[in-house]
Design a protein around this motif. Structure first.
Motif, short mmCIF file in Angstrom:
data_model
loop_
_atom_site.label_atom_id
_atom_site.label_comp_id
_atom_site.label_asym_id
_atom_site.label_seq_id
_atom_site.Cartn_x
_atom_site.Cartn_y
_atom_site.Cartn_z
N MET A 207 0.85 -1.20 0.00
CA MET A 207 0.00 0.00 0.00
C MET A 207 0.89 1.25 0.00
O MET A 207 1.86 1.32 0.73
CB MET A 207 -0.89 0.00 1.25
N LYS A 208 0.50 2.17 -0.84
CA LYS A 208 1.26 3.43 -0.93
C LYS A 208 0.31 4.58 -0.56
O LYS A 208 -0.80 4.66 -1.10
CB LYS A 208 1.77 3.57 -2.36
N VAL A 209 0.78 5.43 0.32
CA VAL A 209 -0.06 6.54 0.81
C VAL A 209 0.64 7.86 0.50
O VAL A 209 1.80 8.06 0.89
CB VAL A 209 -0.26 6.42 2.35
N PHE A 210 -0.04 8.72 -0.21
CA PHE A 210 0.53 10.05 -0.48
C PHE A 210 -0.13 11.05 0.47
O PHE A 210 -1.36 11.17 0.52
CB PHE A 210 0.28 10.47 -1.93
N ILE A 211 0.71 11.76 1.21
CA ILE A 211 0.19 12.70 2.21
C ILE A 211 0.36 14.13 1.69
O ILE A 211 1.48 14.61 1.51
CB ILE A 211 0.93 12.52 3.55
N ALA A 212 -0.78 14.76 1.46
CA ALA A 212 -0.76 16.15 0.99
C ALA A 212 -1.24 17.04 2.14
O ALA A 212 -2.44 17.33 2.26
CB ALA A 212 -1.65 16.30 -0.24
N PHE A 213 -0.31 17.43 2.98
CA PHE A 213 -0.65 18.35 4.06
C PHE A 213 -0.47 19.76 3.54
O PHE A 213 0.64 20.16 3.19
CB PHE A 213 0.23 18.11 5.29
N ALA A 214 -1.56 20.51 3.47
CA ALA A 214 -1.51 21.83 2.84
C ALA A 214 -1.77 22.96 3.83
O ALA A 214 -2.13 24.06 3.43
CB ALA A 214 -2.51 21.88 1.68
N GLY A 215 -1.59 22.69 5.10
CA GLY A 215 -1.78 23.74 6.10
C GLY A 215 -0.49 24.50 6.33
O GLY A 215 0.59 24.00 6.02
N PRO A 216 -0.58 25.70 6.89
CA PRO A 216 0.63 26.48 7.13
C PRO A 216 1.35 26.13 8.43
O PRO A 216 2.50 26.49 8.61
CB PRO A 216 0.11 27.91 7.17
N ARG A 217 0.67 25.41 9.34
CA ARG A 217 1.26 25.17 10.67
C ARG A 217 1.58 23.68 10.84
O ARG A 217 0.69 22.85 11.05
CB ARG A 217 0.30 25.64 11.76
N LEU A 218 2.89 23.39 10.77
CA LEU A 218 3.33 21.99 10.74
C LEU A 218 3.06 21.25 12.05
O LEU A 218 3.03 20.03 12.08
CB LEU A 218 4.82 21.90 10.43
N LYS A 219 2.90 22.02 13.15
CA LYS A 219 2.59 21.37 14.43
C LYS A 219 1.23 21.82 14.93
O LYS A 219 0.94 21.73 16.12
CB LYS A 219 3.69 21.68 15.45
N GLY A 220 0.43 22.36 14.04
CA GLY A 220 -0.87 22.89 14.42
C GLY A 220 -1.92 21.80 14.62
O GLY A 220 -1.61 20.60 14.63
N ASN A 221 -3.15 22.25 14.74
CA ASN A 221 -4.26 21.33 15.05
C ASN A 221 -4.47 20.29 13.96
O ASN A 221 -4.65 19.10 14.25
CB ASN A 221 -5.54 22.15 15.20
#
Ligand SMILES: Cc1cc2nc3c(=O)[nH]c(=O)nc-3n(C[C@H](O)[C@H](O)[C@H](O)COP(=O)(O)O)c2cc1C
Length: 183
Positions: free
Chosen positions: A1-15
């Motif tokens: 299984m391959k998972v692509f993570i598209a985190f598009a928020g500005p706060r890397l340790k945010g909520n």
């Protein structure tokens, strides 16, 4: 299984990152050996879709060779696409929407071979008043259009951050989704 993570928020340790990490931990509890690719979408320069339709009529792929283009192959090959961003103005954040629009330019079939996950947090205590459901439903409609599985993970932060209960629920959702992917 391959998972692509598209985190598009500005706060890397945010909520939103916290909620997303709980979901991914849940996935890893079932599929520790799967490939989890952090697309680092939050730091990429992604041009807007031009709506030129060259990808559909001529070239088969987007004509803009930017940092979105560089991610296409890995996104195409993934079995799960996680899109995570905070709720902004009752909807998907601008950063994520630009990424989403550019998925249109991926080579044919790339959106029909994967499960979609949308993860968001919002400041209002009421999930409907927050507008988060507009975004949750938008991605749901995309998944229905594409006939692919969809998982929505969302939590209020209005009472002072993401609650333990929300993190636990996200973890369980991640575990369930990972179990359902037979790869
Ligand atoms: C530009 C902007 C717009 C926002 N719009 C909404 C909104 O429409 N509804 C809401 O409930 N919260 C809204 N919020 C609050 C965020 O969604 C909330 O604080 C979220 O948990 C932030 O996530 P983060 O820590 O990952 O950045 C907004 C915040 C910002 C900065």
């Amino acid at each position: 299984m391959k998972v692509f993570i598209a985190f598009a928020g500005p706060r890397l340790k945010g909520n939103t990152a916290q909620l997303m990490n709980a979901f991914i931990d849940g996935m890893k509890s079932q599929k520790p050996d799967a490939e989890y690719i952090d697309g680092k979408v939050y730091q990429k320069k992604i041009n807007y879709c031009r709506g030129c339709e060259m990808c559909k009529t001529t070239t088969g792929v987007c004509v803009q060779h930017d940092e979105m283009f560089d991610m296409y192959d890995e996104i195409f090959d993934s079995d799960v696409l996680i899109m995570a961003a905070p709720t902004y103005w009752f909807n998907i954040s601008g950063q994520l929407k630009v990424f989403l629009d550019r998925l249109y330019g991926m080579k044919a079939g790339g959106m029909r071979n994967k499960a979609l996950v949308y993860i968001t947090t919002f400041g209002d205590v009421d999930e409907y008043a927050s507008g988060a459901h507009n975004a949750v439903n938008s991605i749901k409609e995309i998944s229905e259009y594409l006939s692919v599985p969809y998982c929505a993970v969302y939590a209020s932060t209005g009472m002072g951050g993401v609650s333990k209960a929300a993190l636990e629920k996200a973890y369980k959702q991640g575990a369930e989704l990972a179990k359902s992917i037979k790869k």
